[in-house]
Write a protein that holds these residues in place. Structure first.
Motif, short mmCIF file in Angstrom:
data_model
loop_
_atom_site.label_atom_id
_atom_site.label_comp_id
_atom_site.label_asym_id
_atom_site.label_seq_id
_atom_site.Cartn_x
_atom_site.Cartn_y
_atom_site.Cartn_z
N THR A 100 48.23 80.03 31.44
CA THR A 100 47.61 78.90 30.74
C THR A 100 47.42 79.21 29.26
OG1 THR A 100 45.41 79.68 31.38
CG2 THR A 100 46.44 77.98 32.77
N ALA A 101 47.84 80.39 28.84
CA ALA A 101 47.74 80.75 27.43
C ALA A 101 48.68 79.88 26.61
CB ALA A 101 48.08 82.22 27.23
N ARG A 102 48.35 79.70 25.39
CA ARG A 102 49.11 78.81 24.51
C ARG A 102 50.56 79.27 24.30
NH1 ARG A 102 47.07 77.20 18.54
NH2 ARG A 102 48.40 75.37 18.33
N ASN A 103 50.78 80.58 24.28
CA ASN A 103 52.11 81.10 24.03
C ASN A 103 53.08 80.86 25.18
OD1 ASN A 103 51.21 82.02 21.59
ND2 ASN A 103 50.80 84.09 22.33
N THR A 104 52.57 80.72 26.39
CA THR A 104 53.45 80.53 27.55
C THR A 104 53.72 79.06 27.85
OG1 THR A 104 51.58 80.56 29.06
CG2 THR A 104 52.67 82.67 28.63
N GLN A 105 53.01 78.18 27.21
CA GLN A 105 53.14 76.75 27.54
C GLN A 105 54.51 76.18 27.25
OE1 GLN A 105 50.89 74.87 29.28
NE2 GLN A 105 50.09 76.94 29.54
N PHE A 106 55.21 76.68 26.24
CA PHE A 106 56.54 76.19 25.91
C PHE A 106 57.51 76.44 27.06
CE2 PHE A 106 60.80 76.96 24.23
CZ PHE A 106 61.07 75.72 23.68
N ILE A 107 57.47 77.64 27.61
CA ILE A 107 58.38 77.99 28.70
C ILE A 107 58.00 77.23 29.97
CG2 ILE A 107 59.17 79.89 30.17
CD1 ILE A 107 58.85 81.67 27.68
N ALA A 111 60.62 74.87 31.81
CA ALA A 111 61.26 75.45 32.99
C ALA A 111 60.42 75.35 34.26
CB ALA A 111 61.59 76.92 32.72
N GLY A 112 59.15 75.08 34.13
CA GLY A 112 58.26 75.08 35.29
C GLY A 112 57.63 76.44 35.49
N ARG A 113 56.57 76.46 36.25
CA ARG A 113 55.82 77.70 36.40
C ARG A 113 56.59 78.75 37.20
NH1 ARG A 113 49.53 78.35 36.33
NH2 ARG A 113 49.34 80.52 36.95
N LYS A 114 57.31 78.35 38.23
CA LYS A 114 58.03 79.32 39.04
C LYS A 114 59.11 80.03 38.23
CE LYS A 114 60.30 79.78 43.49
NZ LYS A 114 60.71 79.10 44.71
N ARG A 115 59.86 79.28 37.45
CA ARG A 115 60.89 79.90 36.61
C ARG A 115 60.27 80.69 35.46
NH1 ARG A 115 65.44 75.20 36.41
NH2 ARG A 115 66.19 75.52 38.52
N ALA A 116 59.13 80.24 34.98
CA ALA A 116 58.43 81.00 33.94
C ALA A 116 57.99 82.35 34.48
CB ALA A 116 57.23 80.22 33.42
N ARG A 117 57.55 82.38 35.73
CA ARG A 117 57.18 83.65 36.35
C ARG A 117 58.39 84.57 36.47
NH1 ARG A 117 54.20 82.86 41.77
NH2 ARG A 117 54.04 85.12 41.57
N LEU A 118 59.52 84.01 36.86
CA LEU A 118 60.75 84.81 36.93
C LEU A 118 61.15 85.33 35.56
CD1 LEU A 118 62.84 82.70 39.46
CD2 LEU A 118 61.80 84.93 39.85
#
Length: 73
Positions: free
Chosen positions: A31-38, A42-49
């Motif tokens: 939920t950090a601001r830097n991860t919101q673009f990805i 791409a969605g949360r699952k792909r962001a985790r990958l």
């Protein structure tokens, strides 16, 4: 020479943070601001990958450069 070890330690530490955040699905990380673009693209699952792969790459980079340094006496 100490600067090299510090930089390698930072690479490994940040890589571990990204990898663990991906494995444990830490909400504060995603939920950090830097991860919101990805996540938005791409969605949360792909962001985790993505962050798992990025973490492994950073750990591998730190280890690689550690092995490449000449070992002085």
């Amino acid at each position: 020479m100490a600067f090299h070890y510090t930089l390698q330690f930072i690479f490994i530490l940040v890589g571990l943070l990204a990898l663990l955040a991906s494995l444990f699905n830490w909400n504060w990380f995603f939920t950090a601001r830097n991860t919101q673009f990805i996540i938005a693209n791409a969605g949360r699952k792909r962001a985790r990958l993505f962050y798992a792969a990025l973490g492994l790459l950073m750990i591998a980079t730190g280890v690689y450069f550690f092995c490449q340094l000449p070992q002085g006496n």
